[in-house]
Enzyme design. Structure first.
Site, PDB file in Angstrom:
ATOM      1  N   GLN A 103       0.836  -1.194   0.000  1.00 34.90           N
ATOM      2  CA  GLN A 103       0.000   0.000   0.000  1.00 34.90           C
ATOM      3  C   GLN A 103       0.875   1.250   0.000  1.00 34.90           C
ATOM      4  O   GLN A 103       0.362   2.358  -0.106  1.00 34.90           O
ATOM      5  CB  GLN A 103      -0.886   0.016   1.252  1.00 34.90           C
ATOM      6  N   VAL A 105       3.775   3.957  -1.225  1.00 34.88           N
ATOM      7  CA  VAL A 105       4.124   4.578  -2.505  1.00 34.88           C
ATOM      8  C   VAL A 105       5.589   5.013  -2.516  1.00 34.88           C
ATOM      9  O   VAL A 105       6.015   5.755  -3.389  1.00 34.88           O
ATOM     10  CB  VAL A 105       3.198   5.789  -2.800  1.00 34.88           C
ATOM     11  N   HIS A 121      -1.198   1.203  -4.580  1.00 30.93           N
ATOM     12  CA  HIS A 121      -1.559   2.623  -4.470  1.00 30.93           C
ATOM     13  C   HIS A 121      -0.656   3.522  -5.316  1.00 30.93           C
ATOM     14  O   HIS A 121      -0.641   4.736  -5.139  1.00 30.93           O
ATOM     15  CB  HIS A 121      -1.545   3.082  -3.007  1.00 30.93           C
ATOM     16  N   CYS A 129       0.102  12.425 -16.638  1.00 30.12           N
ATOM     17  CA  CYS A 129      -0.735  13.563 -17.002  1.00 30.12           C
ATOM     18  C   CYS A 129      -2.117  13.376 -16.395  1.00 30.12           C
ATOM     19  O   CYS A 129      -2.630  12.270 -16.299  1.00 30.12           O
ATOM     20  CB  CYS A 129      -0.831  13.666 -18.517  1.00 30.12           C
ATOM     21  N   CYS A 132      -4.177  13.534 -20.583  1.00 29.28           N
ATOM     22  CA  CYS A 132      -3.932  12.701 -21.766  1.00 29.28           C
ATOM     23  C   CYS A 132      -3.354  11.341 -21.389  1.00 29.28           C
ATOM     24  O   CYS A 132      -3.093  11.057 -20.229  1.00 29.28           O
ATOM     25  CB  CYS A 132      -3.036  13.437 -22.762  1.00 29.28           C
ATOM     26  N   GLY A 188       2.768  -4.181   9.101  1.00 26.07           N
ATOM     27  CA  GLY A 188       2.671  -2.732   9.233  1.00 26.07           C
ATOM     28  C   GLY A 188       1.394  -2.160   8.675  1.00 26.07           C
ATOM     29  O   GLY A 188       1.341  -1.006   8.236  1.00 26.07           O
TER      30      GLY A 188
HETATM   31 ZN    ZN Z   1      -1.000  15.424 -21.184  1.00 22.90          ZN
END
Ligand code: ZN
Length: 243
Positions: A103, A105, A121, A129, A132, A188
Site C-alpha cells: 500500500q 508509494v 496505491h 498527465c 492525456c 505494518g
Molecule cells: Zn498530457
C-alpha cells in the site's frame, strides 16, 4: 515481543506479503493513521488527497505530495524491507514465489531488492498527465505545478487518490498471487482499508497460513488471521525470515 519461530519455506510454495505504512516508519517516513499519522494529525489533508482537489486546485496536490516525494527519496530501506527481499530470494531458490503487495508509494521494497512488487496505491517517484494518455514516467522532483509537455494539462503524482481505484493490471496481479498463495503475511498494516481488507480473506479461503505483524494490531484482529505477532516490523520480520 512474542517468541517467533522462523518460517519454514520448504513447506510453502507461494508467499504473498501485504505491507503498509508501518513497515516504513523505521525508514523515517510517517504513517497515515495511528500515532504520528498524517491523516490522524491533519485530517484536513485527507480532503486534499482527492480527485476533487486534482480538478479544482492541482497545485494543492503538489503541496501535499511534493514534500512526501522528497522524504521518500531521502529515506533508506530498513531491516524489514531487506529481510523481505531475502525472503523472495529464498523462495525463488526453492522453486517457489514471493509477491509483495504494498500500500506504500515510497518505492523502498524495490530499493531493498524485492523484484515482484505490486504497488497497489501507485508510486510517488512517478508522474503522469491528469488529462492525456501519455505513459507515466519516473520523476523525483518536488514540483510547484508541472504541466504536461504534450497537452499542457497539469501533471500529477502517479498515486491513487481518495475517490480513485487501483490500476486494473495491479489488481489483477495481486489477485492472481493471492489465488496461488499458501502463506500470507500482513506487515505494518491493520488490513482494514479496502482493497487490502479483502486480501487476507481471499488468502484464508485458499487455505493459506495467515500472519498479521503490526505494532498495534486491531483488537480483535480480523478473524481471517490465524496468527498475530505484535511488534515493530524491523524487529519481527528479520527474525521471522531468519536473517
Ligand atoms: Zn498530457
Amino acid at each position: 515481543m512474542n517468541a517467533i519461530a522462523p518460517l519454514d519455506l520448504s513447506s510453502h510454495r507461494s508467499c504473498v506479503v501485504l505491507t503498509g505504512a508501518g513497515i516504513s516508519v523505521a525508514s523515517g517516513l510517517r504513517p497515515y493513521r495511528g500515532a504520528g499519522g498524517l491523516w490522524t494529525e491533519r485530517p484536513d489533508q485527507i480532503d486534499v488527497a482527492t480527485t476533487d482537489t486534482l480538478v479544482r486546485d492541482p497545485a494543492a496536490i503538489w503541496r501535499l505530495f511534493g514534500p512526501m516525494r522528497a522524504a521518500a527519496r531521502a529515506a533508506r530501506p530498513n531491516a524489514a524491507h531487506i529481510a523481505l527481499a531475502e525472503l523472495e530470494r529464498r523462495a525463488l531458490s526453492l522453486g517457489g514465489a514471493c509477491t509483495v503487495i504494498t500500500q506504500n508509494v515510497d518505492g523502498l521494497h524495490q530499493r531493498a531488492g524485492s523484484t515482484e512488487v505490486v504497488e497497489i496505491h501507485g508510486r510517488l517517484a512517478r508522474s503522469r498527465c491528469s488529462r492525456c494518455d501519455r505513459p507515466p514516467f519516473d520523476d523525483t522532483s518536488a514540483h510547484d505545478l508541472p504541466l504536461c509537455d504534450r497537452c499542457g494539462a497539469p501533471l500529477r503524482p502517479d498515486v491513487v487518490l481518495f475517490g480513485e481505484y487501483p490500476d486494473v493490471d495491479d489488481e489483477h496481479r495481486a489477485k492472481r498471487a493471492l489465488r496461488e498463495c499458501d502463506l500470507f503475511l500482513a506487515i505494518g498494516t491493520s488490513g482494514t482499508v479496502a482493497p487490502a481488507s479483502s486480501y487476507v480473506r481471499w488468502a484464508e479461503v485458499n487455505g493459506a497460513r495467515t500472519i498479521l505483524i503490526d505494532i498495534a494490531p486491531p483488537d480483535p484482529p480480523s478473524p481471517a488471521f490465524r496468527e498475530v505477532l505484535t511488534g515493530r516490523a524491523e524487529d519481527v520480520v528479520p527474525v521471522l525470515v531468519g536473517v
